[in-house]
Scaffold this motif. Structure first.
Motif, short mmCIF file in Angstrom:
data_model
loop_
_atom_site.label_atom_id
_atom_site.label_comp_id
_atom_site.label_asym_id
_atom_site.label_seq_id
_atom_site.Cartn_x
_atom_site.Cartn_y
_atom_site.Cartn_z
N GLY A 25 0.88 -1.20 -0.08
CA GLY A 25 -0.01 -0.01 -0.10
C GLY A 25 0.97 1.34 0.14
O GLY A 25 0.50 2.18 -0.53
N ALA A 26 1.84 1.37 0.79
CA ALA A 26 2.82 2.43 1.02
C ALA A 26 3.52 2.46 -0.31
O ALA A 26 3.75 3.81 -0.96
N ARG A 27 3.97 1.46 -0.97
CA ARG A 27 4.70 1.62 -2.23
C ARG A 27 3.87 2.00 -3.22
O ARG A 27 4.43 2.84 -3.99
N ALA A 28 2.65 1.72 -3.32
CA ALA A 28 1.83 1.86 -4.63
C ALA A 28 1.50 3.32 -4.54
O ALA A 28 1.52 4.13 -5.40
N PHE A 29 1.18 4.12 -3.37
CA PHE A 29 1.11 5.36 -3.15
C PHE A 29 2.22 6.10 -3.55
O PHE A 29 2.01 7.07 -4.14
N ALA A 30 3.34 5.62 -3.28
CA ALA A 30 4.67 6.35 -3.62
C ALA A 30 4.79 6.37 -5.02
O ALA A 30 5.48 7.58 -5.73
N GLU A 31 4.63 5.20 -5.48
CA GLU A 31 4.76 5.15 -7.13
C GLU A 31 3.60 5.58 -8.07
O GLU A 31 3.69 5.42 -8.99
N LYS A 32 2.50 5.91 -7.35
CA LYS A 32 1.52 6.51 -7.84
C LYS A 32 0.75 5.59 -8.90
O LYS A 32 0.26 5.79 -10.03
N ARG A 33 0.50 4.31 -8.24
CA ARG A 33 -0.18 3.25 -9.13
C ARG A 33 -1.10 2.59 -8.26
O ARG A 33 -1.25 2.81 -7.05
N ASP A 34 -1.88 1.49 -9.15
CA ASP A 34 -2.76 0.90 -8.16
C ASP A 34 -2.25 -0.24 -7.28
O ASP A 34 -1.43 -0.95 -7.93
N PRO A 35 -2.50 -0.28 -6.25
CA PRO A 35 -1.81 -1.43 -5.36
C PRO A 35 -2.44 -2.98 -5.70
O PRO A 35 -3.53 -2.93 -6.22
N VAL A 36 -1.44 -3.64 -5.62
CA VAL A 36 -1.93 -5.49 -5.89
C VAL A 36 -1.92 -6.04 -4.57
O VAL A 36 -1.02 -6.21 -3.84
#
Length: 267
Positions: free
Chosen positions: A252-263
């Motif tokens: 969740g944190a990585r997806a937010f930082a990378e501006k993508r949908d989480p998997v």
């Protein structure tokens, strides 16, 4: 595209669509529940609880007139004891199923009364057809709607709940929604499709967060606010501890930082 599979277990039909399990009560004209049906439902929901691939369940019923009137009085007259073995999860398989930390949606397609209403109240979200009606008629047969007496005054205004319990009066879908008993009202021919949309929306979210929400809400219901918060901060809720040490928490944190949908993997 997800695979859709279906299975029939006598009075219960199941449909599996990806992470969503659909459970359809299909027992005669009224979909009343006897002991054998209750035990089957308990096994179905127990398997749903324990299957890591399933994230959301829908409970609905066959036909257009009845969702469920509750206990099968004809079966009782033939020897089914009202205090008999309902199976794991209690009556209807949901009300007393321990550790069910997954969302359940009730799609109420018609008359929903007595134990049928108690079954619907065991769900987290209730959606209803526009012709659905709701009541607790036990008072008229000299018995008590036990689970509803516990649940209903906590879900809707106390005085409305007590009126239903004391008089057995019926609510139509519009009034039930007005008092907050149900979430949404839809035309009958759209109900199941809308319930499936809701289920897929919830299933697309983080399953470990959904599990934590369910455990916190359930366990904190009769606790003081600070006591509940202390249990969370001291890692005394198993689902919260699992969440905070999970791959999904990092995702969740990585997806937010990378501006993508989480998997979400649910682990």
């Amino acid at each position: 595209m997800t695979e859709v599979t279906a299975e029939t277990l006598n009075p219960i039909e199941t449909r599996r669509d990806g992470h969503v399990l659909e459970v359809t009560l299909n027992r005669g004209k009224a979909n009343a529940i006897d002991l054998a049906t209750s035990r089957i439902m308990g096994k179905v929901f127990q398997d749903f609880r324990d299957d890591p691939e399933l994230r959301v369940a829908i409970i609905t019923a066959a036909g257009e007139k009845f969702f469920c009137p509750g206990w099968d009085l004809k079966a009782a007259a033939d020897g089914d004891a009202v205090d008999g073995d309902y199976g794991v999860g209690g009556f209807g398989g949901l009300q007393e199923l321990r550790g069910l930390n997954k969302p359940v949606i009730a799609a109420v397609n018609g008359i929903c009364c007595g134990g049928g209403l108690e079954l619907a109240l065991s769900a987290d979200i209730i959606m209803a057809a526009d012709h659905a009606t709701f009541a607790l008629p036990e008072i008229r047969s000299g018995t008590v709607a036990d689970a509803a007496s516990i649940k209903l005054p906590k879900r809707i205004p106390y005085h409305i709940a007590m009126e239903m319990l004391f008089t057995g009066r019926w609510l139509d879908a519009e009034e039930a929604a007005r008092w907050g008993m149900i979430n949404q009202v839809h035309p009958a021919d759209q109900l199941l499709a809308r319930a499936r949309e809701m289920a897929q929306l919830i299933a697309s979210g983080p399953p470990l967060v959904n599990a934590a929400i369910k455990e916190i809400v359930r366990e904190a219901e009769d606790m003081k606010f600070q006591d509940a918060m202390n249990r969370i901060t001291k890692s005394q809720f198993a689902t919260v501890e699992t969440l905070y040490t999970s791959e999904d928490q990092l995702e969740g944190a990585r997806a937010f930082a990378e501006k993508r949908d989480p998997v979400w993997k649910g682990k």
